[in-house]
Design a protein around this motif. Sequence first.
Motif, PDB file in Angstrom:
ATOM      1  N   LEU A 169      -5.311  -1.374  15.026  1.00 55.04           N
ATOM      2  CA  LEU A 169      -4.990  -1.300  13.219  1.00 55.04           C
ATOM      3  C   LEU A 169      -3.940   0.166  12.993  1.00 55.04           C
ATOM      4  CD1 LEU A 169      -5.460  -1.813  10.352  1.00 55.04           C
ATOM      5  CD2 LEU A 169      -7.568  -0.716  10.583  1.00 55.04           C
ATOM      6  N   ALA A 170      -4.276   1.172  13.976  1.00 57.52           N
ATOM      7  CA  ALA A 170      -3.495   2.337  13.881  1.00 57.52           C
ATOM      8  C   ALA A 170      -2.049   2.001  14.269  1.00 57.52           C
ATOM      9  CB  ALA A 170      -4.453   3.458  14.814  1.00 57.52           C
ATOM     10  N   SER A 171      -2.099   1.256  15.212  1.00 55.98           N
ATOM     11  CA  SER A 171      -0.453   1.129  15.673  1.00 55.98           C
ATOM     12  C   SER A 171       0.235   0.417  14.518  1.00 55.98           C
ATOM     13  CB  SER A 171      -0.801   0.444  16.952  1.00 55.98           C
ATOM     14  OG  SER A 171       0.738  -0.120  17.380  1.00 55.98           O
ATOM     15  N   TYR A 172      -0.466  -0.818  14.086  1.00 55.47           N
ATOM     16  CA  TYR A 172       0.000  -1.514  13.115  1.00 55.47           C
ATOM     17  C   TYR A 172       0.438  -0.626  11.569  1.00 55.47           C
ATOM     18  CZ  TYR A 172       0.508  -5.451   9.519  1.00 55.47           C
ATOM     19  OH  TYR A 172       0.811  -6.232   8.872  1.00 55.47           O
ATOM     20  N   LEU A 173      -0.453   0.159  11.418  1.00 54.16           N
ATOM     21  CA  LEU A 173      -0.272   1.226  10.334  1.00 54.16           C
ATOM     22  C   LEU A 173       1.180   2.222  10.408  1.00 54.16           C
ATOM     23  CD1 LEU A 173      -3.767   1.768   9.427  1.00 54.16           C
ATOM     24  CD2 LEU A 173      -2.393   0.534   7.859  1.00 54.16           C
ATOM     25  N   ARG A 174       0.846   2.530  11.726  1.00 57.31           N
ATOM     26  CA  ARG A 174       1.971   3.522  12.141  1.00 57.31           C
ATOM     27  C   ARG A 174       3.459   2.855  12.125  1.00 57.31           C
ATOM     28  NH1 ARG A 174       1.741   4.052  17.633  1.00 57.31           N
ATOM     29  NH2 ARG A 174       3.331   2.234  17.474  1.00 57.31           N
ATOM     30  N   VAL A 216       0.811  -1.059  -0.117  1.00 59.62           N
ATOM     31  CA  VAL A 216      -0.068  -0.030   0.164  1.00 59.62           C
ATOM     32  C   VAL A 216       0.920   1.219   0.118  1.00 59.62           C
ATOM     33  CG1 VAL A 216      -1.694   1.163   1.332  1.00 59.62           C
ATOM     34  CG2 VAL A 216      -1.739  -1.327   1.282  1.00 59.62           C
ATOM     35  N   SER A 217       0.527   2.259  -0.854  1.00 52.71           N
ATOM     36  CA  SER A 217       1.206   3.412  -1.005  1.00 52.71           C
ATOM     37  C   SER A 217       1.421   4.092   0.333  1.00 52.71           C
ATOM     38  CB  SER A 217       0.818   4.133  -1.956  1.00 52.71           C
ATOM     39  OG  SER A 217      -0.490   4.858  -1.556  1.00 52.71           O
ATOM     40  N   THR A 218       2.416   5.010   0.655  1.00 53.86           N
ATOM     41  CA  THR A 218       2.351   5.691   1.736  1.00 53.86           C
ATOM     42  C   THR A 218       1.320   6.831   1.816  1.00 53.86           C
ATOM     43  OG1 THR A 218       4.775   5.527   1.812  1.00 53.86           O
ATOM     44  CG2 THR A 218       3.890   7.527   3.041  1.00 53.86           C
ATOM     45  N   GLU A 219       0.936   7.447   0.968  1.00 54.23           N
ATOM     46  CA  GLU A 219      -0.335   8.178   1.019  1.00 54.23           C
ATOM     47  C   GLU A 219      -1.772   7.450   1.609  1.00 54.23           C
ATOM     48  OE1 GLU A 219      -3.390  10.369  -2.102  1.00 54.23           O
ATOM     49  OE2 GLU A 219      -1.337  10.019  -2.811  1.00 54.23           O
ATOM     50  N   MET A 220      -1.626   6.394   0.861  1.00 55.38           N
ATOM     51  CA  MET A 220      -2.849   5.237   1.262  1.00 55.38           C
ATOM     52  C   MET A 220      -2.684   4.902   2.800  1.00 55.38           C
ATOM     53  SD  MET A 220      -3.474   3.005  -2.222  1.00 55.38           S
ATOM     54  CE  MET A 220      -4.382   1.823  -1.200  1.00 55.38           C
ATOM     55  N   LEU A 221      -1.484   4.620   3.347  1.00 50.50           N
ATOM     56  CA  LEU A 221      -1.219   4.433   4.625  1.00 50.50           C
ATOM     57  C   LEU A 221      -1.802   5.377   5.540  1.00 50.50           C
ATOM     58  CD1 LEU A 221       1.966   2.096   4.715  1.00 50.50           C
ATOM     59  CD2 LEU A 221      -0.190   1.529   5.128  1.00 50.50           C
ATOM     60  N   ASN A 222      -1.209   6.681   5.247  1.00 54.95           N
ATOM     61  CA  ASN A 222      -1.748   7.891   6.069  1.00 54.95           C
ATOM     62  C   ASN A 222      -3.124   7.979   6.056  1.00 54.95           C
ATOM     63  OD1 ASN A 222       0.644   9.003   7.067  1.00 54.95           O
ATOM     64  ND2 ASN A 222       1.235   9.424   4.928  1.00 54.95           N
ATOM     65  N   GLU A 223      -3.803   7.831   5.011  1.00 55.43           N
ATOM     66  CA  GLU A 223      -5.228   8.096   5.132  1.00 55.43           C
ATOM     67  C   GLU A 223      -5.810   6.842   5.838  1.00 55.43           C
ATOM     68  OE1 GLU A 223      -6.668   7.821   0.906  1.00 55.43           O
ATOM     69  OE2 GLU A 223      -5.474   9.656   0.217  1.00 55.43           O
ATOM     70  N   ALA A 224      -5.486   5.704   5.717  1.00 53.64           N
ATOM     71  CA  ALA A 224      -5.912   4.620   6.581  1.00 53.64           C
ATOM     72  C   ALA A 224      -5.412   4.679   7.910  1.00 53.64           C
ATOM     73  CB  ALA A 224      -5.379   3.361   5.931  1.00 53.64           C
ATOM     74  N   LEU A 225      -4.586   5.158   8.376  1.00 56.42           N
ATOM     75  CA  LEU A 225      -4.044   5.728   9.607  1.00 56.42           C
ATOM     76  C   LEU A 225      -5.055   6.647  10.288  1.00 56.42           C
ATOM     77  CD1 LEU A 225      -2.468   5.390  12.140  1.00 56.42           C
ATOM     78  CD2 LEU A 225      -0.777   7.079  10.966  1.00 56.42           C
ATOM     79  N   VAL A 266      -7.726   5.724  13.499  1.00 58.41           N
ATOM     80  CA  VAL A 266      -7.634   6.540  14.703  1.00 58.41           C
ATOM     81  C   VAL A 266      -9.086   7.461  15.003  1.00 58.41           C
ATOM     82  CG1 VAL A 266      -6.983   8.761  15.869  1.00 58.41           C
ATOM     83  CG2 VAL A 266      -5.416   7.164  14.599  1.00 58.41           C
ATOM     84  N   GLU A 267      -9.802   7.760  14.050  1.00 60.08           N
ATOM     85  CA  GLU A 267     -11.019   8.528  13.926  1.00 60.08           C
ATOM     86  C   GLU A 267     -12.080   7.569  14.228  1.00 60.08           C
ATOM     87  OE1 GLU A 267     -14.045  10.010  10.211  1.00 60.08           O
ATOM     88  OE2 GLU A 267     -11.953  11.034  10.494  1.00 60.08           O
ATOM     89  N   GLU A 268     -11.979   6.056  13.706  1.00 61.58           N
ATOM     90  CA  GLU A 268     -12.997   5.153  14.294  1.00 61.58           C
ATOM     91  C   GLU A 268     -12.373   4.483  15.628  1.00 61.58           C
ATOM     92  OE1 GLU A 268     -13.164   2.809  10.553  1.00 61.58           O
ATOM     93  OE2 GLU A 268     -14.050   4.472   9.609  1.00 61.58           O
ATOM     94  N   GLU A 269     -11.453   4.936  16.241  1.00 58.01           N
ATOM     95  CA  GLU A 269     -10.690   4.271  17.424  1.00 58.01           C
ATOM     96  C   GLU A 269     -10.502   2.881  17.216  1.00 58.01           C
ATOM     97  OE1 GLU A 269     -13.772   5.189  20.476  1.00 58.01           O
ATOM     98  OE2 GLU A 269     -13.571   7.202  20.208  1.00 58.01           O
TER      99      GLU A 269
END
Length: 183
Positions: A167-172, A147-156, A160-163
Amino acid sequence: MERVKLIFKSVSEIVGSEEIGLIILTDEEELRQLVVTCDRTMMDQFRMRLNRVPVVGSMLPEVLWHVVSMQTQMQFEILVTDIIDGQYRALLVNTETQEPVSIRISDAVLLSHIAKIPIFIDRILMAKQSVPFDREARGVAIPVNTVSTEMLNEALDRAVEEEKYELASYLRDELRRRGVKGE
């Protein structure tokens, strides 16, 4: 390098994102699948060809391939050799001289589809990046390192927004592994 031949299966949008698509490739036995992300423009290019839109015969990839095949007997193959910062590394290789030319993976798959050029991937990379293929599946798994860095940032941001903190930790962690600061 031990290789696996890949076969183009389909292209589709990611649910919730009209700008990002998925190209599905399988091994010849249709046991494993590899998912490649692409942009909206590439999805449209594939759809035009899959729907056999008449204008594609005069589009640049088809015309250039026609000229190359008329002017030379060169044979090519595409090799997927690595994944770097969320992007597969693909090479268009002259099979006689073994001269490689780097090519974006989505363009390589489109060229393969147009010109019937075989695509191969290193067997170890295929084992690491692929998932079982299920013809009836409604969704697909995508390894986070594709997954592109841009997509990862959006998913992160969304996680976070959805608490969804795990998953946020994994993406970070994936962003940090790439040398990008995850928020």
